[in-house]
Design an enzyme around this catalytic site. Structure first.
Site, PDB file in Angstrom:
ATOM      1  N   CYS A 100      -2.529   7.639   8.369  1.00 20.04           N
ATOM      2  CA  CYS A 100      -3.099   6.823   7.219  1.00 20.04           C
ATOM      3  C   CYS A 100      -2.777   5.703   7.266  1.00 20.04           C
ATOM      4  O   CYS A 100      -3.636   4.694   6.634  1.00 20.04           O
ATOM      5  CB  CYS A 100      -2.440   7.886   6.342  1.00 20.04           C
ATOM      6  N   HIS A 153       2.879   8.525   2.285  1.00 20.82           N
ATOM      7  CA  HIS A 153       1.356   7.814   2.642  1.00 20.82           C
ATOM      8  C   HIS A 153       0.609   7.395   1.298  1.00 20.82           C
ATOM      9  O   HIS A 153       0.693   6.558   0.624  1.00 20.82           O
ATOM     10  CB  HIS A 153       0.043   9.196   1.534  1.00 20.82           C
ATOM     11  N   HIS A 165      -8.471   7.619   2.970  1.00 20.07           N
ATOM     12  CA  HIS A 165      -6.996   8.554   3.412  1.00 20.07           C
ATOM     13  C   HIS A 165      -7.093   9.210   4.989  1.00 20.07           C
ATOM     14  O   HIS A 165      -8.455   9.815   4.644  1.00 20.07           O
ATOM     15  CB  HIS A 165      -6.256   8.853   2.411  1.00 20.07           C
TER      16      HIS A 165
END
Length: 195
Positions: A100, A153, A165
């Site tokens: 990510c 994240h 993402h």
């Protein structure tokens, strides 16, 4: 069949002629100046590349699942679209695989020339906080698994509640902040301020 094709080409040619004005001035070599689009052209400050991107906004909108128009950040949308489908690979940031934060760092470098640290926690520390209802295209969205837990994240907000993402279970994709998992784990939004 040939006549139908010729009629179609003639109709397209006629229609296109309404979109172009030919300047009477001559070019440097004595040849007529190139045609310039009169109904489709606009100056977005980015030259020919910006014009091409603006024409491709419809494609980016469809690929990303958002309602974008020509005023959107075409460079960002183009870059994200080019990364869609890249598999997830922890610690990496190439089109062979990316995590990510690797995805976010590459998109910001390619779209804006901004170098970010390859760590969602560092990105969070360096971003200016933005209220969820004030997020704009290009803002970062951060997630954690509960109070007191670290950021785990990061993604890039698009619009319409959607963000891009690199997920462990699918690679680079677009998801909704309203999906139960992301809704439950959303922590904050931040804006990258270029120096």
């Amino acid at each position: 069949m040939k006549n139908t094709l010729l009629c179609c080409l003639a109709a397209v040619s006629l229609a296109l002629s309404f979109f172009f004005d030919y300047a009477p001035a001559e070019g440097a070599a004595g040849s007529p100046a190139l045609a310039q689009a009169s109904l489709l052209s606009f100056d977005d400050g980015n030259g020919p590349e910006g014009f091409r991107d603006s024409l491709n906004i419809g494609y980016y909108s469809q690929a990303l699942g958002i309602q974008a128009d020509y005023t959107e950040d075409a460079s960002l949308l183009r870059t994200i679209t080019e990364w869609l489908g890249t598999p997830y690979r922890f610690g990496s940031n190439t089109k062979k695989g990316t995590d990510c934060s690797g995805f976010v760092t590459r998109v910001f470098k390619e779209a804006y020339g901004i170098t970010l640290v390859h760590s969602s926690r560092s990105m969070f520390s360096n971003a200016k906080r933005v209220a969820k209802d004030e997020m704009k295209t290009g803002d970062l969205v951060f997630f954690r698994r509960g109070p007191g837990q670290p950021i785990y994240h990061v993604g890039i907000y698009l619009k319409d509640g959607k963000f891009a993402h690199s997920a462990t279970n699918g690679g680079v994709m677009v998801s909704s902040l309203e999906q139960p998992y992301y809704h439950r784990n959303f922590y904050a939004a931040g804006r990258v301020i270029s120096e």
